[in-house]
Design an enzyme around this catalytic site. Structure first.
Site, PDB file in Angstrom:
ATOM      1  N   ALA A 119       0.891  -1.253  -0.127  1.00 34.97           N
ATOM      2  CA  ALA A 119      -0.072  -0.059   0.100  1.00 34.97           C
ATOM      3  C   ALA A 119       0.964   1.181  -0.065  1.00 34.97           C
ATOM      4  O   ALA A 119       2.035   1.179   0.270  1.00 34.97           O
ATOM      5  CB  ALA A 119      -0.883   0.035   1.290  1.00 34.97           C
ATOM      6  N   MET A 120       0.151   2.200  -0.475  1.00 35.29           N
ATOM      7  CA  MET A 120       1.297   3.537  -0.661  1.00 35.29           C
ATOM      8  C   MET A 120       1.800   4.180   0.772  1.00 35.29           C
ATOM      9  O   MET A 120       2.487   5.006   0.658  1.00 35.29           O
ATOM     10  CB  MET A 120       0.349   4.721  -1.401  1.00 35.29           C
ATOM     11  CG  MET A 120      -0.938   4.953  -0.690  1.00 35.29           C
ATOM     12  SD  MET A 120      -1.866   6.178  -2.094  1.00 35.29           S
ATOM     13  CE  MET A 120      -3.504   5.990  -1.473  1.00 35.29           C
ATOM     14  N   ARG A 121       0.931   3.770   1.740  1.00 36.84           N
ATOM     15  CA  ARG A 121       1.272   4.310   3.287  1.00 36.84           C
ATOM     16  C   ARG A 121       2.552   3.616   3.362  1.00 36.84           C
ATOM     17  O   ARG A 121       3.367   4.187   4.386  1.00 36.84           O
ATOM     18  CB  ARG A 121       0.269   3.951   3.976  1.00 36.84           C
ATOM     19  CG  ARG A 121       0.100   2.634   4.372  1.00 36.84           C
ATOM     20  CD  ARG A 121      -1.261   2.606   5.494  1.00 36.84           C
ATOM     21  NE  ARG A 121      -1.642   1.318   5.587  1.00 36.84           N
ATOM     22  CZ  ARG A 121      -2.584   0.525   4.984  1.00 36.84           C
ATOM     23  NH1 ARG A 121      -2.899   1.288   3.892  1.00 36.84           N
ATOM     24  NH2 ARG A 121      -2.910  -0.901   5.164  1.00 36.84           N
ATOM     25  N   TYR A 122       3.104   2.640   2.908  1.00 37.52           N
ATOM     26  CA  TYR A 122       4.257   1.936   3.140  1.00 37.52           C
ATOM     27  C   TYR A 122       5.355   2.079   2.403  1.00 37.52           C
ATOM     28  O   TYR A 122       6.714   2.041   2.728  1.00 37.52           O
ATOM     29  CB  TYR A 122       4.184   0.207   3.319  1.00 37.52           C
ATOM     30  CG  TYR A 122       3.064  -0.210   4.040  1.00 37.52           C
ATOM     31  CD1 TYR A 122       3.245  -0.024   5.597  1.00 37.52           C
ATOM     32  CD2 TYR A 122       1.735  -0.806   3.729  1.00 37.52           C
ATOM     33  CE1 TYR A 122       2.357  -0.341   6.445  1.00 37.52           C
ATOM     34  CE2 TYR A 122       0.832  -1.166   4.566  1.00 37.52           C
ATOM     35  CZ  TYR A 122       1.070  -0.970   6.103  1.00 37.52           C
ATOM     36  OH  TYR A 122       0.175  -1.360   6.759  1.00 37.52           O
ATOM     37  N   THR A 123       5.281   2.628   0.953  1.00 35.21           N
ATOM     38  CA  THR A 123       6.184   2.837   0.072  1.00 35.21           C
ATOM     39  C   THR A 123       6.798   4.203   0.086  1.00 35.21           C
ATOM     40  O   THR A 123       5.932   5.036   0.331  1.00 35.21           O
ATOM     41  CB  THR A 123       5.737   2.320  -1.307  1.00 35.21           C
ATOM     42  OG1 THR A 123       4.543   3.088  -1.739  1.00 35.21           O
ATOM     43  CG2 THR A 123       5.475   0.790  -1.134  1.00 35.21           C
TER      44      THR A 123
END
Length: 746
Positions: A119-123
């Site tokens: 998910a974009m919150r991790y990358t």
């Protein structure tokens, strides 16, 4: 008050047509198709611009992807965050993009599963170095700016691409009524072709294909499409490209080291394993995935023995799996005129060079305007330095120094404002020398820019030099080798099955199965309640088995596809589609050229080849014509029709032997009369043919069964019953005149 004044009344048909056309144009122009200038779709363009505005250059520290996507959908692209993030991830995957535009940190998917990204919150992400070729000239007056969706800020209509990005990374998209499939290409080849077209505007597509030899995918899989087909593709703007995996022999194993673009190793393993489970790959013993960081693709196929032909095996796998894949090519894009069109290679590069020429011209004009403005300001400063005391006096004593300065020294308003804004420390002698030096440099630059703008040849040289520099800086060697090969052909199904003996068993109720070996006690097998053996035939797994129903239709299937005899088998009605009420009465196995005798219990028959019984598997084919109440007899194989004899026996004990050569060879039909049976007895059912048998001349023998009795007749005995076809034959001994069946015993 007229309530209708605020409404427009139009027919629903017109409204629906207009609304759908508006939607179609939006999808075509603002979503699905790339622009020939920068090769980007709007969402990609907005992502790259938003990242540049966030300061996420290649040399910067990356930021959370959620930050980028938030800016994109909040400022420029009011659509779903997941689809927007997926578009960004695609630009960061080195196995999806030939030249990734985004440098991603974290889980951005894998070739095995491109959509397994975190998910974009991790990358985290930032722009890759090659994005500079799209953004480098953005602030230099090279693009038109348009308001964003809510009018609060501006966004670029396109990117000032320094390279032909539309072919560089390719594009895929589905619009309304049209689609695009543009494959990626090699930067150095494209730059070379653009330079060729600048030097020779009359160059043909064939000339340009000397430089652009074909697509260049991110994977080292081979492109096997013939050169002539690639040329035709570039000439028409449409076609297909076929890519094939790369393999090598290693310690007797087959090792696959590269797969076609967008083909996952797990899918290949699944496809091969499915064939192995279906027993369609007898030449393969085992399958392993040894891929790791050092070897991103390493699939190991273990042959069953050293005698297995690796090339033949791989040819079959190429034809039956995605190890060989065809990619559709449709060079459809939005041109400089703002319209979608399928373009050939020359048209694409020609339009891009026009776009690039316009961009460079605008860049130079923008720089020239800045140089001239600076020179104008410096000229005003120079006048102020030459008359410094007077300028200071006017500023100190006059109520409106600006107007007095403009009138006294003939200065422009801009020059006067600049003089008045000059700090006291800049009035030093050293600053005056700096101004003079800067003015001299700017004069040289203005002269150089004017020469470029007035000379098309020098402008072309500048474009070529910049192309060469970018190709040198960002380009690399071709990854996908071009090797012409024939399209792979799958092995014949019979070649994929080990030839083993089996016994095919058919039950009274039409259930079929295959038991390994020929020494099978068919009657001793387990049957469903109320069912029993009807017939059994010896065959091999590579042969076809034909089943004949009570209407005379034949149905065929490969022996190895039948279920094992460990169970009850399967009903043939599930595999075939016989007529309602029809039952399966006979079966036979053989090779295509095997000669058979087909006969009915009404005493008619003919010779045919086994191939005539095969063909349309589901619906079957009419093979023997049966009269009312007639039944088909078990087919008999004749090895040598010219020398074999056929023995026919009736239920009333009449036996006749004659040469098989007296029967006609037909593909289908009723056949000729085998033995004479009085018509009255046929109609009443008192007499029928009990069976037929084929014996070899001089050494055959048959066994007759009548109730509890049986009689074996050797060749010497059979000769006594010899005669011509359609005769009545001789009578058997009194105790064996109620014959039920006949069998060949040697």
């Amino acid at each position: 008050m007229n309530l209708q004044a605020n409404y427009e009344q139009i027919p629903l048909k017109d409204y629906a047509e207009r609304a759908y056309l508006d939607y179609s144009m939006y999808v075509v122009l603002d979503r699905a198709l790339p622009f020939v200038g920068d090769g980007l779709k709007p969402v990609q363009r907005r992502i790259i611009y938003a990242m540049s505005e966030l300061g996420l250059a290649a040399t910067a520290k990356p930021k959370k992807s959620a930050r980028t996507i938030g800016d994109v959908i909040g400022k420029f692209h009011p659509h779903g965050d997941s689809s927007c993030y997926e578009a960004m991830v695609l630009m960061a995957q080195p196995f999806s993009y030939r030249y990734p535009l985004v440098d991603g940190q974290g889980n951005f998917g894998s070739p095995d599963d491109p959509k397994s990204f975190a998910a974009m919150r991790y990358t985290e992400s930032k722009l890759s170095p090659i994005a500079e070729a799209l953004l480098g000239e953005l602030g230099q007056g090279t693009v038109d700016w348009v308001p964003n969706f809510d009018g609060t800020m501006d966004e670029p209509s396109w990117m000032p691409a320094r390279v032909p990005h539309v072919l560089l990374n390719g594009s895929m998209g589905i619009a309304v009524g049209m689609a695009t499939d543009i494959p990626p290409h090699n930067l150095r080849e494209l730059a070379s072709a653009c330079i060729r077209l600048l030097d020779d505007p009359e160059a043909t597509v064939a000339d340009l294909c000397e430089h652009v030899r074909g697509p260049d995918y991110p994977t080292p899989a081979e492109i096997i499409t013939p050169r002539a087909d690639l040329l035709a593709m570039y000439q028409s703007g449409g076609g297909s490209v076929r890519a094939r995996a790369v393999y090598q022999r290693e310690d007797g194993n087959i090792v696959i080291t590269a797969l076609p673009h967008q083909v996952s190793p797990s899918k290949i393993l699944e496809q091969i394993a499915a064939q192995m489970r279906a027993k369609k790959l007898p030449m393969i013993e085992d399958l392993r995935d040894e891929s790791d960081h050092e070897n991103p693709t390493r699939l190991v196929i273990v042959p069953r023995s050293n005698r297995v032909d690796a090339d033949e095996t791989m040819q079959h796998l190429f034809a039956t799996t995605d190890l060989e894949k065809s990619f559709r090519v449709n060079l459809n894009m939005i041109g400089l005129d703002g319209r979608p069109q399928v373009k050939n290679l020359k048209r694409i590069l020609g339009e891009w060079l026009s776009f690039r020429t316009s961009t460079v011209t605008r860049r130079l004009e923008h720089r020239l305007a800045k140089v001239e403005r600076r020179l104008h300001l410096l000229e005003g400063l120079r006048i102020a330095y030459l008359n410094l005391d007077e300028v200071i006096r006017i500023v100190r004593t006059e109520d409106e120094p600006k107007a007095v300065l403009m009138a006294r020294f003939k200065l422009s308003e801009e020059q006067t404002d600049y003089i008045l804004e000059t700090r006291l420390r800049q009035l030093a002698r050293l600053e005056e020398m700096k101004i003079t030096g800067e003015a001299d440099q700017l004069e040289e630059e203005r002269a150089r820019i004017n020469v470029l703008l007035k000379s098309p040849a020098k402008l072309k040289s500048l474009i070529k030099d910049e192309l060469r520099a970018d190709a040198e800086k960002f380009g690399d060697d071709r990854r996908s080798p071009l090797i012409e090969r024939e399209v792979a052909q799958a092995l014949d199904e019979s070649a994929l099955v080990a030839s083993e003996p089996v016994t095919v068993v058919l039950s009274q109720k039409g259930w079929a199965r295959a038991a390994k070996g020929h020494d099978i006690d068919a009657e001793g097998l387990n049957y469903r309640e109320g069912d029993s053996l009807l017939a059994a035939v010896k065959a091999r797994t590579t042969q076809q088995v034909a089943f004949i129903d009570s209407t005379g239709r034949s149905y065929s299937t490969l022996a190895h596809t039948l279920p094992s005899a460990r169970g009850n088998g399967e009903p043939l009605t599930g595999r075939f589609s016989p007529a309602a009420g029809a039952s399966f009465d006979a079966l036979i196995a053989g090779d295509n050229n095997t000669r058979l005798i087909l006969a009915s219990n009404f005493g008619y028959g003919f010779v045919t080849r086994f191939e005539a019984l095969t063909g349309r598997q589901k619906a079957g084919k009419q093979i023997i014509s049966l009269s009312d109440q007639a039944k088909v007899l078990p087919p008999q194989i004749t090895a040598d029709p010219a020398r074999d004899r056929i023995v026919v026996v009736t239920t009333e004990g009449h036996l006749l032997m004659f040469s098989v050569a007296e029967l006609p060879e037909l593909d289908k039909g009723k056949g000729n009369k085998l033995i004479e049976i009085p018509k009255a007895k046929l109609v009443s059912g008192d007499e029928r043919v009990a069976g037929v048998a084929v014996v070899a001349e001089g050494k055959g023998e048959v066994t007759l069964y009548a109730g509890q009795r049986k009689l074996t007749l050797r060749w010497a005995d059979l000769v006594e019953y010899g005669g011509n076809r359609a005769g009545r034959g001789g009578l058997l001994p009194r105790g064996l005149r109620r014959v039920e069946r006949i069998e060949t015993t040697s």
